[in-house]
Write an enzyme that holds these catalytic residues in place. Structure first.
Site, PDB file in Angstrom:
ATOM      1  N   LYS A  33      14.412   9.683 -14.471  1.00  0.00           N
ATOM      2  CA  LYS A  33      14.031  10.565 -13.362  1.00  0.00           C
ATOM      3  C   LYS A  33      15.244  11.300 -12.829  1.00  0.00           C
ATOM      4  O   LYS A  33      16.277  10.687 -12.516  1.00  0.00           O
ATOM      5  CB  LYS A  33      13.383   9.758 -12.228  1.00  0.00           C
ATOM      6  CG  LYS A  33      12.761  10.652 -11.147  1.00  0.00           C
ATOM      7  CD  LYS A  33      12.488   9.898  -9.861  1.00  0.00           C
ATOM      8  CE  LYS A  33      13.721   9.837  -8.991  1.00  0.00           C
ATOM      9  NZ  LYS A  33      13.473   9.406  -7.605  1.00  0.00           N
ATOM     10  N   ASP A  60      11.679  15.268 -10.466  1.00  0.00           N
ATOM     11  CA  ASP A  60      10.998  14.882  -9.228  1.00  0.00           C
ATOM     12  C   ASP A  60      11.493  15.727  -8.056  1.00  0.00           C
ATOM     13  O   ASP A  60      12.340  15.300  -7.273  1.00  0.00           O
ATOM     14  CB  ASP A  60      11.264  13.391  -8.983  1.00  0.00           C
ATOM     15  CG  ASP A  60      10.617  12.868  -7.711  1.00  0.00           C
ATOM     16  OD1 ASP A  60       9.622  13.468  -7.264  1.00  0.00           O
ATOM     17  OD2 ASP A  60      11.123  11.861  -7.172  1.00  0.00           O
ATOM     18  N   LEU A  61      10.938  16.945  -7.927  1.00  0.00           N
ATOM     19  CA  LEU A  61      11.353  17.863  -6.863  1.00  0.00           C
ATOM     20  C   LEU A  61      10.260  18.092  -5.817  1.00  0.00           C
ATOM     21  O   LEU A  61      10.505  18.740  -4.806  1.00  0.00           O
ATOM     22  CB  LEU A  61      11.792  19.202  -7.462  1.00  0.00           C
ATOM     23  CG  LEU A  61      12.963  19.137  -8.446  1.00  0.00           C
ATOM     24  CD1 LEU A  61      13.309  20.537  -8.940  1.00  0.00           C
ATOM     25  CD2 LEU A  61      14.184  18.474  -7.826  1.00  0.00           C
ATOM     26  N   LYS A  62       9.058  17.640  -6.082  1.00  0.00           N
ATOM     27  CA  LYS A  62       7.955  17.697  -5.109  1.00  0.00           C
ATOM     28  C   LYS A  62       7.761  19.112  -4.561  1.00  0.00           C
ATOM     29  O   LYS A  62       7.795  19.347  -3.346  1.00  0.00           O
ATOM     30  CB  LYS A  62       8.199  16.713  -3.964  1.00  0.00           C
ATOM     31  CG  LYS A  62       8.353  15.259  -4.413  1.00  0.00           C
ATOM     32  CD  LYS A  62       8.654  14.352  -3.228  1.00  0.00           C
ATOM     33  CE  LYS A  62       8.846  12.900  -3.653  1.00  0.00           C
ATOM     34  NZ  LYS A  62      10.110  12.709  -4.432  1.00  0.00           N
ATOM     35  N   ASP A  65       4.953  24.807  -1.491  1.00  0.00           N
ATOM     36  CA  ASP A  65       5.114  26.133  -0.895  1.00  0.00           C
ATOM     37  C   ASP A  65       3.844  26.918  -1.186  1.00  0.00           C
ATOM     38  O   ASP A  65       2.848  26.340  -1.657  1.00  0.00           O
ATOM     39  CB  ASP A  65       6.356  26.831  -1.494  1.00  0.00           C
ATOM     40  CG  ASP A  65       7.032  27.785  -0.505  1.00  0.00           C
ATOM     41  OD1 ASP A  65       6.311  28.634   0.069  1.00  0.00           O
ATOM     42  OD2 ASP A  65       8.247  27.689  -0.311  1.00  0.00           O
ATOM     43  N   THR A 124       5.819   6.377  -0.768  1.00  0.00           N
ATOM     44  CA  THR A 124       5.797   4.917  -0.686  1.00  0.00           C
ATOM     45  C   THR A 124       6.586   4.372   0.500  1.00  0.00           C
ATOM     46  O   THR A 124       6.489   3.191   0.822  1.00  0.00           O
ATOM     47  CB  THR A 124       6.336   4.297  -1.980  1.00  0.00           C
ATOM     48  OG1 THR A 124       7.615   4.859  -2.281  1.00  0.00           O
ATOM     49  CG2 THR A 124       5.390   4.556  -3.140  1.00  0.00           C
ATOM     50  N   ARG A 216      16.924   1.445  -7.854  1.00  0.00           N
ATOM     51  CA  ARG A 216      17.938   0.481  -7.422  1.00  0.00           C
ATOM     52  C   ARG A 216      17.836  -0.908  -8.028  1.00  0.00           C
ATOM     53  O   ARG A 216      18.873  -1.519  -8.303  1.00  0.00           O
ATOM     54  CB  ARG A 216      17.943   0.422  -5.885  1.00  0.00           C
ATOM     55  CG  ARG A 216      18.565   1.657  -5.253  1.00  0.00           C
ATOM     56  CD  ARG A 216      18.251   1.780  -3.777  1.00  0.00           C
ATOM     57  NE  ARG A 216      16.878   2.192  -3.535  1.00  0.00           N
ATOM     58  CZ  ARG A 216      16.391   2.560  -2.348  1.00  0.00           C
ATOM     59  NH1 ARG A 216      17.179   2.532  -1.286  1.00  0.00           N
ATOM     60  NH2 ARG A 216      15.135   2.938  -2.216  1.00  0.00           N
TER      61      ARG A 216
END
Length: 244
Positions: A33, A60-62, A65, A124, A216
């Site tokens: 990712k 993963d830039l979400k 707009d 989350t 992590r």
């Protein structure tokens, strides 16, 4: 293969750190990712470099707009070679359709495999209190996730990103071919950090996740390969259990 179900999050802010992790964890995962921190530091070049190694990239830039802007951005991201890109379901059906259509059209124009386009639902890190009191939504998180997942499917997207707690509900609502990518994964005994709605790797796969995202618990472990190997073993055992 279990490694294709695992996406390792490269949540670092330099090419050197990212490529060091990639080298150290080679063969442990089929996907990595690239999130905002790394992408905003290094740009599309880092996606191309990772993809050139043969690994899939979840970018993963979400995107969130107006439809025209998101559609044009999706075209640009296709050129990076990402395997999966995402938008935010809160942007609505027209925005999601624009992203999916633009990604497929650009991939076809360039002769590239079309990336999967998925929609982020409720993060989350959000619990019931913040969802209702701070964000102003009424009802349960699960109801909102289900609604957005159905809208994503109706808008032509390939799947969603949701917490492990909503996997079974989304799978039931959207069918067996709908992709469910699940962050909020914590092996038993791990620190939750800023996550709230979590599950173990094996639990997520048993619930019906297509892929899990782990950062992590692997990248901050004293022995990263051992941490990844333990998760892969758990995924393999869970996948076998699901197929019985």
């Amino acid at each position: 293969m279990s490694k294709d179900k695992l996406i390792i999050a490269l949540d670092v802010n330099s090419r050197a750190e990212a490529m060091s992790l990639l080298k150290e964890l080679a063969g442990m995962s089929g996907f990595f990712k690239v999130g905002m921190e790394l992408f905003y530091s290094e740009g599309a070049g880092i996606v191309r470099e990772i993809a050139a190694t043969g690994a899939g990239v979840f970018l993963d830039l979400k995107l969130h707009d107006i439809p025209n802007t998101v559609g044009r951005a999706a075209r640009v991201l296709v050129r990076s070679g990402a395997s999966i890109i995402n938008v935010h379901a809160a942007g609505g059906g027209a925005m999601m359709r624009a992203a999916g259509e633009a990604a497929r059209e650009e991939a076809g124009r360039l002769g590239l495999p079309a990336p999967a386009v998925v929609a982020v639902t409720v993060l989350t890190s959000i619990d019931r209190d913040s969802f209702n009191r701070e964000m102003g939504y009424t009802g349960a998180i699960e109801d909102r996730v289900r609604s957005w997942a159905l809208l994503a499917r109706e808008s032509g997207l390939d799947g969603v990103v949701c917490s492990p707690r909503e996997i079974e509900m989304v799978r039931m609502a959207c069918g067996p071919d709908f992709q469910i990518i699940t962050p909020g994964i914590r092996p038993a005994g791990s620190d939750l950090n800023d996550q709230r709605r979590v599950m173990t790797p094996g639990g997520a796969i048993k619930a019906g996740a297509s892929r899990i995202v782990v950062g992590r618990p692997i990248t901050a472990a004293p022995d990263r390969r051992a941490a990844a190997a333990a998760i892969l073993a758990e995924l393999s055992a869970s996948s076998c259990h699901c197929e019985e």
